[in-house]
Design a protein around this motif. Structure first.
Motif, PDB file in Angstrom:
ATOM      1  N   TYR A   1     -34.337  72.989  25.863  1.00 36.47           N
ATOM      2  CA  TYR A   1     -33.001  73.540  25.598  1.00 36.47           C
ATOM      3  C   TYR A   1     -32.968  74.200  24.230  1.00 36.47           C
TER       4      TYR A   1
ATOM      5  N   MET B   1     -25.725  68.477  22.910  1.00 37.47           N
ATOM      6  CA  MET B   1     -25.196  69.106  24.131  1.00 37.47           C
ATOM      7  C   MET B   1     -24.236  68.155  24.824  1.00 37.47           C
TER       8      MET B   1
ATOM      9  N   GLU C   1     -27.075  68.459  32.914  1.00 31.03           N
ATOM     10  CA  GLU C   1     -28.043  67.357  32.788  1.00 31.03           C
ATOM     11  C   GLU C   1     -27.902  66.342  33.904  1.00 31.03           C
TER      12      GLU C   1
ATOM     13  N   ARG D   1     -29.882  59.603  27.057  1.00 37.73           N
ATOM     14  CA  ARG D   1     -29.761  61.047  26.781  1.00 37.73           C
ATOM     15  C   ARG D   1     -28.331  61.481  26.493  1.00 37.73           C
TER      16      ARG D   1
ATOM     17  N   ALA E   1     -36.431  69.269  24.005  1.00 34.37           N
ATOM     18  CA  ALA E   1     -36.958  68.110  23.311  1.00 34.37           C
ATOM     19  C   ALA E   1     -38.066  67.506  24.155  1.00 34.37           C
TER      20      ALA E   1
ATOM     21  N   ARG F   1     -34.408  57.888  21.602  1.00 34.63           N
ATOM     22  CA  ARG F   1     -33.262  57.679  22.501  1.00 34.63           C
ATOM     23  C   ARG F   1     -33.242  56.206  22.929  1.00 34.63           C
TER      24      ARG F   1
HETATM   25  N1  GLY Z   1     -29.713  65.022  26.088  1.00 30.25           N
HETATM   26  C1  GLY Z   1     -30.807  65.678  25.522  1.00 30.25           C
HETATM   27  C2  GLY Z   1     -31.984  64.848  25.307  1.00 30.25           C
HETATM   28  O1  GLY Z   1     -31.956  63.660  25.527  1.00 30.25           O
HETATM   29  O2  GLY Z   1     -32.996  65.376  24.910  1.00 30.25           O
END
Ligand code: GLY
Length: 396
Positions: free
Chosen positions: A271, A59, A65, A353, A284, A327
């Motif tokens: 999402y 995304m 966000e 993210r 997620a 992440r």
């Molecule tokens: N930007 C989406 C996530 O970190 O899950």
């Protein structure tokens, strides 16, 4: 002029100007942009194009966000979003590959009164930040996306938040790097080498060493634990686990969703990202579990349960993949870009993210810095030194 020309001139020509530790999308874009500027560039990674991009949904969601306390990061996110169309077109041309870049917009929806209040707050924050989003009733949301549950109470339409397929992005960057002359060493880095108070290259896990004029640490969540980096220079990056599902929309069901749909369901972010090729990515979880990448029954259950509340028809679709990625999170959720306190060692990590969104601007600012020694103004707030000075001020 080369930032470290004085140093680079002291090493033989065969050595790269820039050695990048990590061949995820951030390392690759740094390599591609650097090679385009004439720097001899090497990427060390056992499997270039792998890493978090193989899990991420892709995304490009600077507006939907948005989080409280991330106003400075918002500026960088918006700048990278602004660069995306030209970046995607250039990369598609350079690689000869389709990136799955889709300017479809995003709809963030609310299922109950609490979600609605949350979304109203987000809308107010977006408006205070000068961002464009439109409040819709539940009926208007369902008119846009008929598969949404009848209970949807309202939503925010954000036509500027798009998507790209991170796997295709990574593959295209590998090809573009190869075509631009980037050298790939398919190996793990065992250790950074430091001589005379300066980073001079790396030792490879399979044996042997590589020297370079400058080293960029772009190893995602692994960046915080590279051996040989002095403790006070190691980036404060930690892994945050995200479990993600992939489903397939059969032809008969298409178009299942026509844009990215997001929601906060009982406090969890959800999402659904529909690709033109029929893939539907659902994410997620966000879990502070260190290096664990196990896909759990609980994680899959919660994602499917929440997705089913939002889009009941989802349980009819084939579930084709479940995966967890890490992440690379920093203490302020923003990336670390530019020089460290150790001469010759620079960072491009901690994108948390926003790695996919921040890919264009990261490549540009890192290549500019590596070429000129000057970090462009847009990267100024993201220098790694913001964390080293904070540490120095702490009592021992
Ligand atoms: N930007 C989406 C996530 O970190 O899950």
């Amino acid at each position: 002029m080369h930032a470290d020309r004085a140093f680079a001139d002291t090493v033989p020509d065969v050595l790269p100007d820039v050695l990048i530790v990590g061949g995820g999308i951030i390392g690759l874009v740094t390599a591609w942009r650097s090679a385009q500027r004439g720097l001899r560039t090497t990427v060390v990674d056992p499997a270039p194009g792998g890493g978090a991009a193989q899990v991420a949904a892709g995304m490009l969601a600077a507006v939907t966000e948005l989080h409280y306390g991330e106003q400075v990061l918002l500026g960088l996110n918006l700048e990278s979003a602004r660069r995306y169309p030209a970046f995607a077109a250039e990369l598609a041309e350079a690689s000869g590959q389709d990136l799955g870049y889709r300017t479809c917009g995003t709809l963030a929806v609310a299922l109950d009164a609490d979600d609605r209040a949350h979304l109203r707050e987000l809308h107010a924050l977006q408006q205070r930040s000068g961002l464009t989003s439109e409040w819709l009733t539940g009926r208007e949301c369902r008119r846009l996306e008929p598969m949404l549950a009848p209970g949807v109470r309202g939503g925010l339409r954000v036509d500027g938040d798009h998507q790209i397929d991170p796997r295709r992005l990574a593959a295209a960057l590998v090809t573009a790097c190869e075509r631009a002359g980037v050298d790939f060493r398919r190996d793990h880095v065992a250790e950074l080498t430091v001589r005379g108070g300066r980073a001079t290259g790396v030792v490879l896990a399979a044996g042997g060493a590589l020297g370079a004029g400058q080293v960029v640490l772009a190893a995602g969540s692994l960046s915080g634990k590279l051996a040989g980096v002095p403790d006070d220079v190691l980036p404060p990056v930690r892994p945050v686990k995200g479990q993600v599902l992939r489903l397939t929309v059969p032809e008969a069901f298409a178009p299942f969703l026509s844009r990215t749909v997001r929601a906060v369901v009982r406090g969890s972010h959800l999402y659904l990202v529909p690709r033109e090729n029929g893939e539907l990515v659902v994410g997620a979880t966000s879990e502070e579990l260190g290096w664990d990448t196990t896909v759990t029954a609980g994680g899959v259950y919660e994602l499917l349960r929440d997705a089913h509340e939002l889009v009941p028809g989802i349980t009819e679709l084939p579930l084709t993949e479940t995966r967890a990625g890490l992440r690379p999170a920093s203490p302020d959720n923003a990336p670390l870009l530019g020089p460290t306190a150790l001469p010759g060692l620079h960072l491009a990590t901690g994108h948390y993210r926003n790695g996919v969104l921040l890919t264009p601007v990261t490549g540009d600012v890192m290549a500019e810095f590596l070429t000129t020694g000057e970090l462009p103004a847009e990267a100024g707030p993201f220098t790694p030194r913001r964390f080293s000075s904070a540490r120095q001020e702490q009592p021992v």
